[in-house]
Design a protein around this motif. Structure first.
Motif, PDB file in Angstrom:
ATOM      1  N   ILE A  61      41.903  41.254  27.922  1.00 45.28           N
ATOM      2  CA  ILE A  61      40.872  40.984  29.226  1.00 45.28           C
ATOM      3  C   ILE A  61      40.532  39.583  30.050  1.00 45.28           C
ATOM      4  CG2 ILE A  61      38.642  41.257  29.987  1.00 45.28           C
ATOM      5  CD1 ILE A  61      38.425  43.354  27.818  1.00 45.28           C
ATOM      6  N   GLY A  88      36.330  44.374  35.592  1.00 42.93           N
ATOM      7  CA  GLY A  88      36.264  43.085  36.122  1.00 42.93           C
ATOM      8  C   GLY A  88      35.815  42.914  37.495  1.00 42.93           C
ATOM      9  N   LEU A  94      41.436  37.496  33.789  1.00 42.98           N
ATOM     10  CA  LEU A  94      40.410  37.293  34.118  1.00 42.98           C
ATOM     11  C   LEU A  94      40.328  35.586  33.947  1.00 42.98           C
ATOM     12  CD1 LEU A  94      37.563  39.858  33.574  1.00 42.98           C
ATOM     13  CD2 LEU A  94      39.315  40.001  35.250  1.00 42.98           C
ATOM     14  N   CYS A  98      39.665  45.709  33.484  1.00 43.15           N
ATOM     15  CA  CYS A  98      39.451  44.833  33.869  1.00 43.15           C
ATOM     16  C   CYS A  98      39.524  45.464  35.557  1.00 43.15           C
ATOM     17  CB  CYS A  98      40.817  43.684  34.390  1.00 43.15           C
ATOM     18  SG  CYS A  98      41.192  42.471  32.654  1.00 43.15           S
TER      19      CYS A  98
END
Length: 235
Positions: free
Chosen positions: A148, A112, A152, A108
């Protein structure tokens, strides 16, 4: 009770650094401070399609230059060198799944921004065949995908892509053998028309696994397929 439970777990199974494997002194971190910059990120010039390092005057690696990839674009975060390889072996085969927390953080941190620009509707880990999953005890790619997704804010599905053949290990196969090994290995049991999918795996070397997964997803209706991996090999 929950605090007591986790305190007992910390004593019995203390967290270890994914680089040096020493017990972490600070339980709030997932890597030793002195080891934080040991893994080598992919920087500078890399393939605009798969993310492999390339020469300054190249836009695409040799394989992506042929224009035969099924995925739209992807990114590997770290170079697949000896230190990274040893860490991954402990993660996948020796029960050090807590390494995945640090791996997910780093994916990330480094990729990201690109993942957000790709705007995936769903994150899909590369699946394991059910027998291998029972033997290993967990899917290393699914663990990364969940980390992840949590960071996110993207939903994760482990049901969209299913592995239906117990294929040979890819590690000792050549590029052509890897492609043949994965023919009809995956299945998508539902309609995913119009979705943008992010595929997550631990390693990208020839790209045969990601290609096969992307082809299967697009055949089931996915509009775009991107990928991210923890590490990536050189050309």
């Amino acid at each position: 009770m929950k605090k007591i439970f986790y305190s007992i777990l910390d004593v019995l199974y203390p967290g270890r650094c994914p680089v040096c494997h020493r017990i972490l002194k600070d339980k709030r971190t997932s890597v030793c401070p002195e080891c934080r910059d040991t893994f080598r990120p992919v920087r500078g010039h890399y393939c605009l399609k798969c993310g492999k390092p390339v020469k300054p005057d190249e836009e695409y690696c040799r394989e992506c230059g042929k224009g035969t990839r099924s995925f739209d674009r992807g990114r590997g975060v770290f170079l697949y060198d000896g230190i990274m390889r040893r860490s991954l072996v402990r993660y996948k085969y020796y029960g050090c799944r807590e390494y995945g927390d640090y791996y997910g953080e780093e994916i990330c941190r480094h990729a990201g921004g690109e993942i957000r620009r790709w705007a995936p509707d769903v994150i899909v880990p590369v699946p394991l065949y059910k027998r291998k999953l029972r033997m290993r005890g967990f899917n290393q790619s699914a663990y990364l995908a969940r980390r992840i997704g949590e960071t996110l804010g993207i939903p994760v599905s482990e049901e969209i892509l299913v592995k239906i053949q117990n294929t040979r290990s890819q590690k000792k196969l050549g590029a052509a053998e890897r492609k043949r090994n994965l023919v009809r290995a995956f299945r998508v049991p539902e309609d995913i028309s119009g979705l943008t999918v992010l595929v997550v795996d631990d390693v990208f070397t020839t790209g045969a696994t990601i290609d096969a997964a992307a082809a299967c997803l697009k055949a089931a209706g996915a509009e775009k397929v991107f990928f991210t991996t923890l590490c990536i090999g050189r050309v």
